[in-house]
Design a protein around this motif. Structure first.
Motif, PDB file in Angstrom:
ATOM      1  N   GLY A 140       0.813  -1.210   0.000  1.00 12.10           N
ATOM      2  CA  GLY A 140       0.000   0.000   0.000  1.00 12.10           C
ATOM      3  C   GLY A 140       0.846   1.259   0.000  1.00 12.10           C
ATOM      4  O   GLY A 140       0.531   2.237  -0.692  1.00 12.10           O
ATOM      5  N   ALA A 141       1.942   1.235   0.772  1.00 14.45           N
ATOM      6  CA  ALA A 141       2.829   2.402   0.838  1.00 14.45           C
ATOM      7  C   ALA A 141       3.514   2.662  -0.499  1.00 14.45           C
ATOM      8  O   ALA A 141       3.655   3.812  -0.924  1.00 14.45           O
ATOM      9  N   ARG A 142       3.924   1.589  -1.186  1.00 16.20           N
ATOM     10  CA  ARG A 142       4.577   1.763  -2.486  1.00 16.20           C
ATOM     11  C   ARG A 142       3.585   2.240  -3.550  1.00 16.20           C
ATOM     12  O   ARG A 142       3.877   3.137  -4.339  1.00 16.20           O
ATOM     13  N   LEU A 143       2.386   1.640  -3.570  1.00 15.05           N
ATOM     14  CA  LEU A 143       1.378   2.060  -4.533  1.00 15.05           C
ATOM     15  C   LEU A 143       0.917   3.494  -4.256  1.00 15.05           C
ATOM     16  O   LEU A 143       0.663   4.266  -5.190  1.00 15.05           O
ATOM     17  N   GLY A 144       0.832   3.843  -2.969  1.00 15.80           N
ATOM     18  CA  GLY A 144       0.473   5.213  -2.619  1.00 15.80           C
ATOM     19  C   GLY A 144       1.504   6.210  -3.113  1.00 15.80           C
ATOM     20  O   GLY A 144       1.162   7.284  -3.631  1.00 15.80           O
ATOM     21  N   TYR A 145       2.781   5.850  -2.985  1.00 11.31           N
ATOM     22  CA  TYR A 145       3.859   6.712  -3.482  1.00 11.31           C
ATOM     23  C   TYR A 145       3.799   6.826  -5.000  1.00 11.31           C
ATOM     24  O   TYR A 145       3.993   7.905  -5.566  1.00 11.31           O
ATOM     25  N   ALA A 146       3.504   5.696  -5.659  1.00 10.48           N
ATOM     26  CA  ALA A 146       3.417   5.702  -7.117  1.00 10.48           C
ATOM     27  C   ALA A 146       2.251   6.560  -7.600  1.00 10.48           C
ATOM     28  O   ALA A 146       2.358   7.252  -8.624  1.00 10.48           O
ATOM     29  N   LEU A 147       1.136   6.544  -6.879  1.00 18.68           N
ATOM     30  CA  LEU A 147      -0.003   7.381  -7.246  1.00 18.68           C
ATOM     31  C   LEU A 147       0.295   8.860  -7.026  1.00 18.68           C
ATOM     32  O   LEU A 147      -0.203   9.721  -7.764  1.00 18.68           O
ATOM     33  N   LYS A 148       1.124   9.146  -6.025  1.00 24.08           N
ATOM     34  CA  LYS A 148       1.479  10.535  -5.739  1.00 24.08           C
ATOM     35  C   LYS A 148       2.509  11.055  -6.732  1.00 24.08           C
ATOM     36  O   LYS A 148       2.493  12.239  -7.101  1.00 24.08           O
ATOM     37  N   PHE A 149       3.426  10.173  -7.170  1.00 30.40           N
ATOM     38  CA  PHE A 149       4.467  10.577  -8.122  1.00 30.40           C
ATOM     39  C   PHE A 149       4.454   9.616  -9.322  1.00 30.40           C
ATOM     40  O   PHE A 149       5.404   8.855  -9.527  1.00 30.40           O
ATOM     41  N   PRO A 150       3.400   9.625 -10.117  1.00 33.19           N
ATOM     42  CA  PRO A 150       3.264   8.646 -11.204  1.00 33.19           C
ATOM     43  C   PRO A 150       4.351   8.770 -12.269  1.00 33.19           C
ATOM     44  O   PRO A 150       4.699   7.775 -12.913  1.00 33.19           O
ATOM     45  N   ALA A 151       4.886   9.972 -12.458  1.00 32.76           N
ATOM     46  CA  ALA A 151       5.891  10.166 -13.510  1.00 32.76           C
ATOM     47  C   ALA A 151       7.139   9.325 -13.271  1.00 32.76           C
ATOM     48  O   ALA A 151       7.845   8.976 -14.225  1.00 32.76           O
ATOM     49  N   LEU A 152       7.411   8.981 -12.021  1.00 29.64           N
ATOM     50  CA  LEU A 152       8.603   8.196 -11.701  1.00 29.64           C
ATOM     51  C   LEU A 152       8.487   6.744 -12.167  1.00 29.64           C
ATOM     52  O   LEU A 152       9.500   6.050 -12.317  1.00 29.64           O
ATOM     53  N   TYR A 153       7.245   6.290 -12.389  1.00 29.09           N
ATOM     54  CA  TYR A 153       7.045   4.862 -12.667  1.00 29.09           C
ATOM     55  C   TYR A 153       6.444   4.580 -14.044  1.00 29.09           C
ATOM     56  O   TYR A 153       6.377   3.419 -14.441  1.00 29.09           O
TER      57      TYR A 153
END
Length: 245
Positions: A58-71
Protein backbone atom coordinates in the motif's frame (compact mmCIF):
# COMPACT_ATOMS: atom_id res chain seq x y z
CA UNK A 1 26.02 8.94 8.20
CA UNK A 2 26.62 5.58 6.56
CA UNK A 3 23.99 4.89 3.86
CA UNK A 4 25.88 2.24 1.87
CA UNK A 5 28.40 -0.53 2.36
CA UNK A 6 30.27 -1.80 -0.69
CA UNK A 7 31.27 -5.47 -0.69
CA UNK A 8 33.03 -6.13 -3.99
CA UNK A 9 30.46 -5.48 -6.69
CA UNK A 10 27.58 -5.43 -4.19
CA UNK A 11 26.21 -2.24 -2.68
CA UNK A 12 24.31 -2.87 0.56
CA UNK A 13 21.78 -0.31 1.75
CA UNK A 14 22.59 0.02 5.44
CA UNK A 15 19.27 1.70 6.42
CA UNK A 16 17.39 -1.19 4.81
CA UNK A 17 19.63 -3.66 6.61
CA UNK A 18 18.85 -1.93 9.92
CA UNK A 19 15.12 -2.15 9.23
CA UNK A 20 15.36 -5.83 8.36
CA UNK A 21 17.33 -6.50 11.57
CA UNK A 22 14.69 -4.63 13.57
CA UNK A 23 11.92 -6.57 11.88
CA UNK A 24 13.62 -9.88 12.66
CA UNK A 25 14.14 -8.92 16.31
CA UNK A 26 10.56 -7.72 16.58
CA UNK A 27 9.20 -11.00 15.24
CA UNK A 28 11.30 -12.97 17.74
CA UNK A 29 9.97 -10.89 20.63
CA UNK A 30 6.43 -11.06 19.26
CA UNK A 31 6.41 -14.86 19.20
CA UNK A 32 7.77 -15.05 22.75
CA UNK A 33 5.20 -12.56 24.00
CA UNK A 34 2.38 -14.35 22.19
CA UNK A 35 3.40 -17.62 23.82
CA UNK A 36 3.52 -15.95 27.23
CA UNK A 37 -0.01 -14.66 26.70
CA UNK A 38 -1.15 -18.17 25.72
CA UNK A 39 -1.71 -17.25 22.08
CA UNK A 40 -0.63 -19.33 19.10
CA UNK A 41 2.72 -17.72 18.09
CA UNK A 42 2.44 -18.87 14.47
CA UNK A 43 -1.03 -17.35 14.05
CA UNK A 44 0.04 -14.03 15.53
CA UNK A 45 3.22 -14.06 13.48
CA UNK A 46 1.27 -14.71 10.28
CA UNK A 47 -1.17 -11.95 11.19
CA UNK A 48 1.67 -9.46 11.50
CA UNK A 49 3.51 -10.72 8.41
CA UNK A 50 0.47 -10.46 6.14
CA UNK A 51 -0.46 -7.04 7.54
CA UNK A 52 3.11 -5.84 7.05
CA UNK A 53 3.22 -7.04 3.43
CA UNK A 54 -0.12 -5.35 2.76
CA UNK A 55 1.18 -2.15 4.37
CA UNK A 56 4.38 -2.13 2.29
CA UNK A 57 2.44 -2.76 -0.93
CA UNK A 58 0.00 0.00 0.00
CA UNK A 59 2.83 2.40 0.84
CA UNK A 60 4.58 1.76 -2.49
CA UNK A 61 1.38 2.06 -4.53
CA UNK A 62 0.47 5.21 -2.62
CA UNK A 63 3.86 6.71 -3.48
CA UNK A 64 3.42 5.70 -7.12
CA UNK A 65 0.00 7.38 -7.25
CA UNK A 66 1.48 10.53 -5.74
CA UNK A 67 4.47 10.58 -8.12
CA UNK A 68 3.26 8.65 -11.20
CA UNK A 69 5.89 10.17 -13.51
CA UNK A 70 8.60 8.20 -11.70
CA UNK A 71 7.05 4.86 -12.67
CA UNK A 72 5.40 5.39 -16.05
CA UNK A 73 8.62 4.78 -17.97
CA UNK A 74 10.05 2.28 -15.48
CA UNK A 75 7.17 0.29 -13.92
CA UNK A 76 9.57 -2.34 -12.54
CA UNK A 77 10.85 0.37 -10.16
CA UNK A 78 7.78 -0.47 -8.08
CA UNK A 79 9.71 -3.57 -6.96
CA UNK A 80 12.83 -1.63 -5.92
CA UNK A 81 13.98 -2.11 -2.30
CA UNK A 82 14.05 1.61 -1.56
CA UNK A 83 12.54 2.63 1.81
CA UNK A 84 12.40 6.32 0.80
CA UNK A 85 9.89 5.60 -2.00
CA UNK A 86 7.08 4.66 0.34
CA UNK A 87 4.10 6.72 1.45
CA UNK A 88 3.92 6.01 5.22
CA UNK A 89 0.34 7.18 5.76
CA UNK A 90 -1.02 4.96 3.00
CA UNK A 91 1.05 2.02 4.24
CA UNK A 92 -0.22 2.39 7.80
CA UNK A 93 -3.83 2.71 6.59
CA UNK A 94 -3.68 -0.38 4.35
CA UNK A 95 -1.77 -2.36 6.99
CA UNK A 96 -4.36 -1.51 9.65
CA UNK A 97 -7.24 -2.53 7.38
CA UNK A 98 -5.54 -5.84 6.65
CA UNK A 99 -4.85 -6.33 10.37
CA UNK A 100 -8.49 -5.84 11.39
CA UNK A 101 -9.75 -8.13 8.64
CA UNK A 102 -7.27 -10.88 9.54
CA UNK A 103 -7.70 -10.68 13.31
CA UNK A 104 -11.45 -11.09 12.86
CA UNK A 105 -10.95 -13.93 10.38
CA UNK A 106 -8.59 -15.80 12.71
CA UNK A 107 -10.81 -15.18 15.77
CA UNK A 108 -7.90 -13.91 17.85
CA UNK A 109 -8.67 -11.98 21.08
CA UNK A 110 -8.09 -8.31 20.26
CA UNK A 111 -6.54 -6.95 23.45
CA UNK A 112 -4.28 -9.92 24.11
CA UNK A 113 -3.10 -9.89 20.50
CA UNK A 114 -2.36 -6.16 20.62
CA UNK A 115 -0.35 -6.59 23.81
CA UNK A 116 1.66 -9.36 22.19
CA UNK A 117 2.67 -6.81 19.55
CA UNK A 118 3.67 -4.07 22.00
CA UNK A 119 7.34 -4.95 22.74
CA UNK A 120 8.07 -5.77 19.09
CA UNK A 121 6.48 -2.53 17.92
CA UNK A 122 8.56 -0.57 20.43
CA UNK A 123 11.70 -2.36 19.26
CA UNK A 124 11.13 -1.61 15.57
CA UNK A 125 10.88 2.08 16.48
CA UNK A 126 14.47 1.91 17.74
CA UNK A 127 15.67 0.43 14.47
CA UNK A 128 13.76 3.04 12.47
CA UNK A 129 15.78 5.63 14.38
CA UNK A 130 18.98 3.73 13.59
CA UNK A 131 18.00 3.60 9.91
CA UNK A 132 17.59 7.38 9.95
CA UNK A 133 21.02 7.74 11.55
CA UNK A 134 22.55 5.66 8.78
CA UNK A 135 20.69 7.35 5.92
CA UNK A 136 20.66 10.94 7.15
CA UNK A 137 16.90 11.12 6.58
CA UNK A 138 14.54 12.78 9.06
CA UNK A 139 17.25 15.38 9.64
CA UNK A 140 17.14 18.23 12.12
CA UNK A 141 16.83 21.95 11.72
CA UNK A 142 19.95 24.17 11.76
CA UNK A 143 21.26 25.01 15.23
CA UNK A 144 24.27 26.40 17.07
CA UNK A 145 23.88 23.94 19.95
CA UNK A 146 27.19 22.40 21.06
CA UNK A 147 25.86 18.88 20.35
CA UNK A 148 24.92 19.73 16.74
CA UNK A 149 26.06 17.44 13.92
CA UNK A 150 27.13 18.56 10.47
CA UNK A 151 24.75 17.19 7.86
CA UNK A 152 23.75 18.44 4.41
CA UNK A 153 26.18 21.38 4.68
CA UNK A 154 24.66 22.64 7.95
CA UNK A 155 25.10 22.12 11.67
CA UNK A 156 21.82 20.56 12.72
CA UNK A 157 19.96 19.07 15.66
CA UNK A 158 20.81 15.34 15.79
CA UNK A 159 17.12 14.46 15.58
CA UNK A 160 17.90 10.91 14.46
CA UNK A 161 19.71 10.34 17.76
CA UNK A 162 16.88 11.98 19.73
CA UNK A 163 14.47 9.65 17.96
CA UNK A 164 16.49 6.54 18.74
CA UNK A 165 16.94 7.51 22.41
CA UNK A 166 13.23 8.21 22.89
CA UNK A 167 12.32 4.91 21.21
CA UNK A 168 14.73 3.10 23.53
CA UNK A 169 13.02 4.74 26.53
CA UNK A 170 9.59 3.64 25.27
CA UNK A 171 10.88 0.10 24.75
CA UNK A 172 12.27 0.02 28.32
CA UNK A 173 8.95 1.21 29.77
CA UNK A 174 6.94 -1.35 27.80
CA UNK A 175 9.20 -4.20 28.86
CA UNK A 176 8.28 -3.32 32.45
CA UNK A 177 4.60 -3.88 31.54
CA UNK A 178 3.57 -0.69 33.29
CA UNK A 179 0.94 0.41 34.28
CA UNK A 180 -1.15 -2.70 33.58
CA UNK A 181 -0.24 -6.37 33.19
CA UNK A 182 0.06 -7.67 29.65
CA UNK A 183 -3.09 -9.02 28.07
CA UNK A 184 -5.34 -6.05 28.83
CA UNK A 185 -4.30 -4.00 25.78
CA UNK A 186 -2.76 -1.29 27.92
CA UNK A 187 0.84 -2.00 26.95
CA UNK A 188 -0.05 -1.59 23.29
CA UNK A 189 -1.79 1.70 24.04
CA UNK A 190 1.27 2.74 26.00
CA UNK A 191 3.47 2.24 22.94
CA UNK A 192 1.02 4.15 20.75
CA UNK A 193 0.61 7.12 23.09
CA UNK A 194 4.29 7.43 24.04
CA UNK A 195 5.43 7.08 20.41
CA UNK A 196 2.96 9.75 19.33
CA UNK A 197 4.15 12.05 22.13
CA UNK A 198 7.73 11.45 20.99
CA UNK A 199 6.79 12.41 17.44
CA UNK A 200 5.24 15.67 18.63
CA UNK A 201 8.46 16.50 20.49
CA UNK A 202 10.78 15.48 17.64
CA UNK A 203 8.96 17.44 14.97
CA UNK A 204 9.85 20.68 16.80
CA UNK A 205 13.49 20.02 15.86
CA UNK A 206 13.00 18.55 12.37
CA UNK A 207 14.34 20.38 9.34
CA UNK A 208 12.20 18.54 6.80
CA UNK A 209 8.72 18.91 8.31
CA UNK A 210 5.71 19.40 6.08
CA UNK A 211 3.84 22.55 7.07
CA UNK A 212 0.13 23.11 6.69
CA UNK A 213 -1.65 26.46 6.37
CA UNK A 214 -1.34 28.34 9.62
CA UNK A 215 2.15 27.08 10.29
CA UNK A 216 1.05 23.74 11.75
CA UNK A 217 3.29 20.74 11.22
CA UNK A 218 1.49 17.86 9.52
CA UNK A 219 3.21 15.14 11.55
CA UNK A 220 2.42 16.84 14.87
CA UNK A 221 -1.28 17.10 14.02
CA UNK A 222 -1.30 13.45 12.95
CA UNK A 223 0.43 12.46 16.20
CA UNK A 224 -2.11 14.44 18.22
CA UNK A 225 -4.86 12.52 16.45
CA UNK A 226 -3.17 9.22 17.27
CA UNK A 227 -2.83 10.25 20.92
CA UNK A 228 -6.51 11.18 21.00
CA UNK A 229 -7.49 7.75 19.67
CA UNK A 230 -5.14 6.11 22.18
CA UNK A 231 -6.66 7.98 25.13
CA UNK A 232 -10.15 7.17 23.86
CA UNK A 233 -9.40 3.45 24.08
CA UNK A 234 -7.71 3.91 27.46
CA UNK A 235 -10.96 5.36 28.78
CA UNK A 236 -13.13 2.80 26.98
CA UNK A 237 -11.17 -0.20 28.20
CA UNK A 238 -10.96 1.22 31.73
CA UNK A 239 -14.75 1.47 31.79
CA UNK A 240 -15.01 -2.12 30.54
CA UNK A 241 -12.73 -3.33 33.33
CA UNK A 242 -14.82 -1.40 35.88
CA UNK A 243 -18.02 -3.03 34.59
CA UNK A 244 -16.41 -6.47 34.64
CA UNK A 245 -15.42 -6.00 38.28
Amino acid sequence: MFPYLRLGSFLIQMPLLALLAGLWGSMVILEREAKRLKLDPSRVSNLVSYSLVAGIVGARLGYALKFPALYVSKPLSLLALTPTTLLPFMGILVGMIAFWILIDYQKLPLRQTLDSLAPGLALIMIFIGLAHILSGDAFGSPTNAPWAIRLWNEYRHPVQFYETLLALMVFTVVLGRFPKPAGTGWNFLLVVVLSAASRIFLEAFRGDSIFLPGGFREAQLAALGVMGVGFYFVRKWTNLETLEE
